[in-house]
Design a protein around this motif. Sequence first.
Motif, PDB file in Angstrom:
ATOM      1  N   SER A 171     -57.101 -29.985 -12.598  1.00 33.32           N
ATOM      2  CA  SER A 171     -56.307 -29.080 -11.669  1.00 33.32           C
ATOM      3  C   SER A 171     -55.941 -27.739 -12.208  1.00 33.32           C
ATOM      4  O   SER A 171     -55.748 -26.985 -11.022  1.00 33.32           O
ATOM      5  CB  SER A 171     -55.263 -30.078 -11.134  1.00 33.32           C
ATOM      6  N   ALA A 199     -56.082 -21.768 -12.444  1.00 35.36           N
ATOM      7  CA  ALA A 199     -55.825 -21.970 -11.196  1.00 35.36           C
ATOM      8  C   ALA A 199     -54.348 -21.279 -10.805  1.00 35.36           C
ATOM      9  O   ALA A 199     -53.579 -22.148 -10.534  1.00 35.36           O
ATOM     10  CB  ALA A 199     -56.091 -23.269 -10.419  1.00 35.36           C
ATOM     11  N   SER A 203     -52.822 -19.919  -8.086  1.00 40.11           N
ATOM     12  CA  SER A 203     -52.320 -20.576  -7.111  1.00 40.11           C
ATOM     13  C   SER A 203     -51.720 -21.928  -7.132  1.00 40.11           C
ATOM     14  O   SER A 203     -50.586 -22.235  -6.713  1.00 40.11           O
ATOM     15  CB  SER A 203     -53.232 -20.378  -5.862  1.00 40.11           C
ATOM     16  N   THR A 204     -52.641 -22.787  -7.631  1.00 44.93           N
ATOM     17  CA  THR A 204     -52.253 -24.297  -7.846  1.00 44.93           C
ATOM     18  C   THR A 204     -50.900 -24.541  -8.678  1.00 44.93           C
ATOM     19  O   THR A 204     -49.905 -24.900  -8.509  1.00 44.93           O
ATOM     20  CB  THR A 204     -53.137 -25.032  -8.479  1.00 44.93           C
ATOM     21  N   THR A 232     -47.770 -23.161  -6.981  1.00 45.70           N
ATOM     22  CA  THR A 232     -47.219 -24.166  -6.030  1.00 45.70           C
ATOM     23  C   THR A 232     -46.690 -25.159  -6.696  1.00 45.70           C
ATOM     24  O   THR A 232     -45.566 -25.601  -6.415  1.00 45.70           O
ATOM     25  CB  THR A 232     -48.423 -24.503  -5.292  1.00 45.70           C
ATOM     26  N   LEU A 233     -47.312 -25.681  -7.894  1.00 45.27           N
ATOM     27  CA  LEU A 233     -46.510 -26.818  -8.744  1.00 45.27           C
ATOM     28  C   LEU A 233     -45.081 -26.150  -9.258  1.00 45.27           C
ATOM     29  O   LEU A 233     -44.289 -27.224  -8.999  1.00 45.27           O
ATOM     30  CB  LEU A 233     -47.389 -27.236  -9.877  1.00 45.27           C
ATOM     31  N   ASP A 235     -58.122 -34.728  -9.442  1.00 39.61           N
ATOM     32  CA  ASP A 235     -59.235 -34.029  -8.519  1.00 39.61           C
ATOM     33  C   ASP A 235     -59.403 -34.875  -7.565  1.00 39.61           C
ATOM     34  O   ASP A 235     -60.564 -34.394  -6.689  1.00 39.61           O
ATOM     35  CB  ASP A 235     -60.338 -33.314  -9.374  1.00 39.61           C
ATOM     36  N   ARG A 287     -53.712 -35.717  -4.974  1.00 44.74           N
ATOM     37  CA  ARG A 287     -54.493 -34.439  -5.320  1.00 44.74           C
ATOM     38  C   ARG A 287     -53.760 -33.599  -6.170  1.00 44.74           C
ATOM     39  O   ARG A 287     -52.655 -33.090  -5.711  1.00 44.74           O
ATOM     40  CB  ARG A 287     -55.183 -33.841  -4.154  1.00 44.74           C
ATOM     41  N   ASN A 345     -54.343 -30.009  -6.521  1.00 45.47           N
ATOM     42  CA  ASN A 345     -54.471 -28.887  -5.855  1.00 45.47           C
ATOM     43  C   ASN A 345     -53.410 -28.716  -4.656  1.00 45.47           C
ATOM     44  O   ASN A 345     -53.282 -27.882  -4.102  1.00 45.47           O
ATOM     45  CB  ASN A 345     -55.811 -28.314  -5.675  1.00 45.47           C
ATOM     46  N   GLN A 346     -52.704 -29.727  -4.405  1.00 41.77           N
ATOM     47  CA  GLN A 346     -51.817 -29.742  -3.418  1.00 41.77           C
ATOM     48  C   GLN A 346     -50.389 -30.423  -3.818  1.00 41.77           C
ATOM     49  O   GLN A 346     -49.995 -31.432  -3.365  1.00 41.77           O
ATOM     50  CB  GLN A 346     -52.222 -30.603  -2.283  1.00 41.77           C
TER      51      GLN A 346
END
Length: 373
Positions: A12, A22, A24-25, A28-29, A168, A234, A236-237
């Motif tokens: 992730s 990553a 952007s992930t 956001t986290l 993932d 997940r 990435n969200q």
Amino acid sequence: MKTIVCKIGTSSLTQPDSRQLALSTIATLIETLTQLRKAGYAVVLVSSGAVGVGCNRLSLAERPRTLAKKQAIAAIGQGRLMRVYDDLFTSLGQPIAQILLTRRDLMQRSCYVNAYNTFQELFQLGVIPIVNENDTVAVEELKFGDNDTLSALVANLVEADWLFLLTDVDRLYSADPRLFPDAEPIHRITPDQLTQLQIKTGSSGSSWGTGGMVTKLAAARLATRAGVRTVITRGNQPQNLLKILQGETIGTQFEPLARPEKARKRWIEHGLIAMGKLYVDAGATQAICQQGKSLLAAGVTQIEGEFPSSEAVIVCDTQGTEIARGIVNYSSTELQQIQGVHSDKIPKILGYMGSETIIHRDNLVIKSYTESG
């Protein structure tokens, strides 16, 4: 104050093709965890990625295979990973701390308590601890093995209310959906269902990670038995954490046991590594599992392994099934001499007055009890 432990894996944290972070992930986290901290939650982030980041820094084509090389590359990647976290958290005004743990840190009761106190002080200071295994100094036989296990042990240590395993896939399925198209999604699992759960799983995760669904299920079993509600969702969200805490059905939730063990027994079961096995007869099995009794020498039929006194051991019934684990009052050598005899004969056999019990009930964790709740 509710406590949340969030674990994010290498799959992730990095791009699948380039192995670059990553961002952007991660951003956001960090926004999500900062929101939760400001909302009054105590938050712990267990982060993988040190080896992956180190490999990318050195432009290595594959993950190292030897322990020494993994440790060297983890040392390169850990600082770089923490710099990214610190820069992004600082942009939101959220202080963080780095905590590197080894299994040995949780095996000594004094170290375990000190670690607990450190986490509690950081929570009071409004800090988010970021935890990883101290790969640079961990030895193979005392490694956590994967950060799913580490996150469950940390959740147990800090007496968390929630453990989020970010991965993932969006949730647990009856089989690996990438290999079995007819796999059914599983939204909620009770403690009884978890003990009987059989899942068709694929490999042990991505080529750059050490986990997989097998390790996540093991982590869920460990955490829920300590009273921690566990979620697989997940990675990435990460914004879904907020929605899950608000009651939305996202991912797979593992319900915790209604009556988790006390702190010392959680440490015995989850913090210690068993150094041997004791096999006991049917009478001893009934006495310790159903009557809450201590284990006496008379009930011991076989000893496996070599260990000194005060070490953790697994207790098995006549079929070889683990029924308990605990801290022994005698070494394996002494136990070989006194197994099967009544407690009043122990002083004559050993030549000194020892404990009347092999494992006192205060130092004995019954597996059948914790699983049935």
